[in-house]
Scaffold this motif. Structure first.
Motif, PDB file in Angstrom:
ATOM      1  N   ARG A 103     -16.216   5.060   3.656  1.00  0.00           N
ATOM      2  CA  ARG A 103     -15.917   3.627   3.546  1.00  0.00           C
ATOM      3  C   ARG A 103     -14.434   3.318   3.444  1.00  0.00           C
ATOM      4  O   ARG A 103     -14.057   2.173   3.208  1.00  0.00           O
ATOM      5  CB  ARG A 103     -16.638   3.044   2.324  1.00  0.00           C
ATOM      6  N   LEU A 104     -13.565   4.289   3.643  1.00  0.00           N
ATOM      7  CA  LEU A 104     -12.147   4.123   3.329  1.00  0.00           C
ATOM      8  C   LEU A 104     -11.335   3.575   4.498  1.00  0.00           C
ATOM      9  O   LEU A 104     -11.463   4.033   5.633  1.00  0.00           O
ATOM     10  CB  LEU A 104     -11.571   5.473   2.901  1.00  0.00           C
ATOM     11  N   ASP A 105     -10.459   2.609   4.203  1.00  0.00           N
ATOM     12  CA  ASP A 105      -9.413   2.136   5.108  1.00  0.00           C
ATOM     13  C   ASP A 105      -8.063   2.420   4.456  1.00  0.00           C
ATOM     14  O   ASP A 105      -7.847   2.083   3.283  1.00  0.00           O
ATOM     15  CB  ASP A 105      -9.531   0.630   5.364  1.00  0.00           C
ATOM     16  N   VAL A 106      -7.151   3.019   5.211  1.00  0.00           N
ATOM     17  CA  VAL A 106      -5.883   3.497   4.650  1.00  0.00           C
ATOM     18  C   VAL A 106      -4.720   2.669   5.193  1.00  0.00           C
ATOM     19  O   VAL A 106      -4.392   2.751   6.374  1.00  0.00           O
ATOM     20  CB  VAL A 106      -5.658   4.984   4.986  1.00  0.00           C
ATOM     21  N   GLY A 107      -4.105   1.891   4.330  1.00  0.00           N
ATOM     22  CA  GLY A 107      -2.865   1.213   4.688  1.00  0.00           C
ATOM     23  C   GLY A 107      -1.677   2.010   4.193  1.00  0.00           C
ATOM     24  O   GLY A 107      -1.668   2.486   3.052  1.00  0.00           O
ATOM     25  N   VAL A 108      -0.678   2.190   5.038  1.00  0.00           N
ATOM     26  CA  VAL A 108       0.532   2.920   4.658  1.00  0.00           C
ATOM     27  C   VAL A 108       1.748   2.109   5.073  1.00  0.00           C
ATOM     28  O   VAL A 108       1.695   1.294   5.993  1.00  0.00           O
ATOM     29  CB  VAL A 108       0.584   4.327   5.293  1.00  0.00           C
ATOM     30  N   GLY A 109       2.860   2.350   4.370  1.00  0.00           N
ATOM     31  CA  GLY A 109       4.100   1.667   4.698  1.00  0.00           C
ATOM     32  C   GLY A 109       5.290   2.476   4.240  1.00  0.00           C
ATOM     33  O   GLY A 109       5.146   3.521   3.596  1.00  0.00           O
ATOM     34  N   ASN A 110       6.493   1.991   4.552  1.00  0.00           N
ATOM     35  CA  ASN A 110       7.713   2.709   4.206  1.00  0.00           C
ATOM     36  C   ASN A 110       8.211   2.408   2.808  1.00  0.00           C
ATOM     37  O   ASN A 110       9.014   3.158   2.262  1.00  0.00           O
ATOM     38  CB  ASN A 110       8.822   2.370   5.203  1.00  0.00           C
ATOM     39  N   GLY A 111       7.755   1.294   2.212  1.00  0.00           N
ATOM     40  CA  GLY A 111       8.265   0.912   0.911  1.00  0.00           C
ATOM     41  C   GLY A 111       9.627   0.258   1.010  1.00  0.00           C
ATOM     42  O   GLY A 111      10.242   0.204   2.076  1.00  0.00           O
ATOM     43  N   TRP A 112      10.117  -0.228  -0.142  1.00  0.00           N
ATOM     44  CA  TRP A 112      11.399  -0.928  -0.151  1.00  0.00           C
ATOM     45  C   TRP A 112      12.164  -0.781  -1.469  1.00  0.00           C
ATOM     46  O   TRP A 112      13.334  -1.148  -1.548  1.00  0.00           O
ATOM     47  CB  TRP A 112      11.184  -2.423   0.112  1.00  0.00           C
ATOM     48  N   ALA A 113      11.542  -0.234  -2.495  1.00  0.00           N
ATOM     49  CA  ALA A 113      12.166  -0.194  -3.817  1.00  0.00           C
ATOM     50  C   ALA A 113      13.005   1.071  -3.980  1.00  0.00           C
ATOM     51  O   ALA A 113      12.469   2.183  -4.020  1.00  0.00           O
ATOM     52  CB  ALA A 113      11.095  -0.261  -4.905  1.00  0.00           C
ATOM     53  N   ASP A 114      14.312   0.906  -4.099  1.00  0.00           N
ATOM     54  CA  ASP A 114      15.202   2.061  -4.270  1.00  0.00           C
ATOM     55  C   ASP A 114      14.849   2.842  -5.533  1.00  0.00           C
ATOM     56  O   ASP A 114      14.995   4.075  -5.570  1.00  0.00           O
ATOM     57  CB  ASP A 114      16.657   1.598  -4.340  1.00  0.00           C
ATOM     58  N   GLU A 115      14.388   2.155  -6.578  1.00  0.00           N
ATOM     59  CA  GLU A 115      14.037   2.819  -7.820  1.00  0.00           C
ATOM     60  C   GLU A 115      12.872   3.791  -7.623  1.00  0.00           C
ATOM     61  O   GLU A 115      12.848   4.878  -8.217  1.00  0.00           O
ATOM     62  CB  GLU A 115      13.680   1.788  -8.895  1.00  0.00           C
ATOM     63  N   GLU A 116      11.927   3.426  -6.784  1.00  0.00           N
ATOM     64  CA  GLU A 116      10.795   4.308  -6.523  1.00  0.00           C
ATOM     65  C   GLU A 116      11.208   5.491  -5.659  1.00  0.00           C
ATOM     66  O   GLU A 116      10.749   6.620  -5.886  1.00  0.00           O
ATOM     67  CB  GLU A 116       9.653   3.507  -5.884  1.00  0.00           C
ATOM     68  N   PHE A 117      12.064   5.256  -4.683  1.00  0.00           N
ATOM     69  CA  PHE A 117      12.585   6.375  -3.887  1.00  0.00           C
ATOM     70  C   PHE A 117      13.320   7.368  -4.780  1.00  0.00           C
ATOM     71  O   PHE A 117      13.161   8.585  -4.670  1.00  0.00           O
ATOM     72  CB  PHE A 117      13.535   5.867  -2.794  1.00  0.00           C
ATOM     73  N   ALA A 118      14.156   6.849  -5.685  1.00  0.00           N
ATOM     74  CA  ALA A 118      14.933   7.721  -6.564  1.00  0.00           C
ATOM     75  C   ALA A 118      14.015   8.555  -7.449  1.00  0.00           C
ATOM     76  O   ALA A 118      14.242   9.761  -7.638  1.00  0.00           O
ATOM     77  CB  ALA A 118      15.888   6.882  -7.415  1.00  0.00           C
ATOM     78  N   ALA A 119      12.970   7.931  -7.999  1.00  0.00           N
ATOM     79  CA  ALA A 119      12.062   8.645  -8.890  1.00  0.00           C
ATOM     80  C   ALA A 119      11.264   9.714  -8.147  1.00  0.00           C
ATOM     81  O   ALA A 119      10.878  10.733  -8.732  1.00  0.00           O
ATOM     82  CB  ALA A 119      11.105   7.663  -9.559  1.00  0.00           C
ATOM     83  N   ALA A 120      11.018   9.489  -6.853  1.00  0.00           N
ATOM     84  CA  ALA A 120      10.288  10.474  -6.050  1.00  0.00           C
ATOM     85  C   ALA A 120      11.206  11.531  -5.460  1.00  0.00           C
ATOM     86  O   ALA A 120      10.732  12.485  -4.825  1.00  0.00           O
ATOM     87  CB  ALA A 120       9.522   9.771  -4.928  1.00  0.00           C
ATOM     88  N   GLY A 121      12.512  11.374  -5.634  1.00  0.00           N
ATOM     89  CA  GLY A 121      13.464  12.359  -5.120  1.00  0.00           C
ATOM     90  C   GLY A 121      13.628  12.323  -3.621  1.00  0.00           C
ATOM     91  O   GLY A 121      13.911  13.353  -2.999  1.00  0.00           O
TER      92      GLY A 121
END
Length: 328
Positions: A103-121
């Motif tokens: 039953r799964l539909d998968v939405g994906v994107g590039n994101g935009w929050a620099d804080e989240e990029f930094a935390a993910a390395g």
């Protein structure tokens, strides 16, 4: 145009009992799908909005919903690709597809929050090329018996990846974002496009045209693609907020949603999480639940034909608007 609904994921109304209740109610009322979204952090200054302050993990929430429902489709709009390794995410999504009976539909994107990029390395640069590599790696993991992928960002040595998803060749992958490069990537590589709640409804038709044109140029049938819109609704029975799209009394919101069918969208899901009187951690949880229950009832889709007596739903079949062979 199919009508879905958003699951409780933000604020005080997003407790386990409320999530299960809203999910079961949406399924009973005939909504096509239930959706979550991802927000890792909230901004210190509150500039990301109330709906970003306190948000559950989207996949854990969908797994919980899957255990409380049996027919309604389960979607996420969207997962931020740079926060994951493709192989790890593919395993999580596959397990969710299997445990939900496809039953799964998968939405994906590039994101935009620099804080989240930094935390993910990870770096915020080159996200377009990273997305192409990420999607290619997902496709390899889901479709090949012996998986091997060597890209500019991600590498998988020769391995077996089992189990495979229930849906073949894989769960529908829908790309989120509004830049033309993203729209063209959705047409070339994915099963469709998701418009964010910040998208101006007046621009949706133009964005869909870009996606469809890119699909045709890539030798794909654009009529197989899905086009989904998060509709951030604010129910105000007293008539306040009626000047804004998707706000005001239920009858006005219903008309606003119906007008979206002329844009080329194949699905809209109604999302009250972005209403500060619902999705804020400071909102009264009981009042938020009452408001959402009224929304669910007032905006429920027209019932479709009843299934044959004793017939069980076949979740293995791919949904409509789904390409048979998708390169992402």
């Amino acid at each position: 145009m199919r009508i879905g609904f958003a699951a409780p994921v933000s604020g005080g109304w997003a407790g386990p009992a409320e999530i299960a209740h809203i999910a079961r109610t949406a399924e009973r009322l005939g909504y096509h799908s239930l959706w979550t979204y991802q927000r890792l952090f909230g901004a210190v200054d509150g500039s990301w909005g109330e709906a970003g302050r306190s948000v559950h993990d989207p996949l854990i929430t969908l797994a919980y919903i899957a255990a409380h429902t049996s027919r309604i489709r389960l979607g996420v709009a969207v997962l931020v690709m740079p926060l994951y390794a493709p192989a790890v995410l593919a395993k999580q999504l596959t397990s969710l597809d299997v445990l939900s009976a496809g039953r799964l539909d998968v939405g994906v994107g590039n994101g935009w929050a620099d804080e989240e990029f930094a935390a993910a390395g990870v770096s915020a640069h080159g996200v377009g090329r990273r997305a192409d590599d990420f999607l290619a790696c997902l496709h390899a993991l889901w479709t090949r018996e012996i998986v091997e992928h060597e890209g500019p960002f991600y590498r998988v040595p020769p391995v077996r990846f089992e189990p495979k998803p229930v849906q073949a060749p894989h769960p529908p992958v829908l790309l989120g974002g509004n830049a033309d490069a993203v729209l063209r990537r959705a047409g070339r590589r994915c099963d469709g496009w998701i418009a964010s709640g910040r998208t101006d409804p007046a621009s949706i038709g133009r964005s869909i045209a870009v996606v469809r044109d890119a699909a045709e140029r890539a030798g794909r049938d654009p009529d197989t693609l899905r086009f989904v819109f998060r509709a951030p609704i604010r129910l105000r029975p007293d008539g306040t907020g009626g000047q804004s799209p998707l706000g005001g009394p239920a009858a006005k919101i219903r008309d606003d949603v119906a007008a979206l069918a002329d844009t080329g969208l194949t699905e809209v899901f109604l999302d009250p999480n972005f209403d500060p009187e619902v999705g804020s951690p400071d909102a009264d949880a009981e009042q938020a639940r009452d408001r959402v229950e009224l929304l669910l009832d007032e905006l429920a889709p027209e019932p479709g034909p009843a299934p044959a007596h004793g017939a069980a739903p076949d979740h293995r079949a791919a949904p409509e608007h789904r390409p048979k062979d998708t390169p992402c």
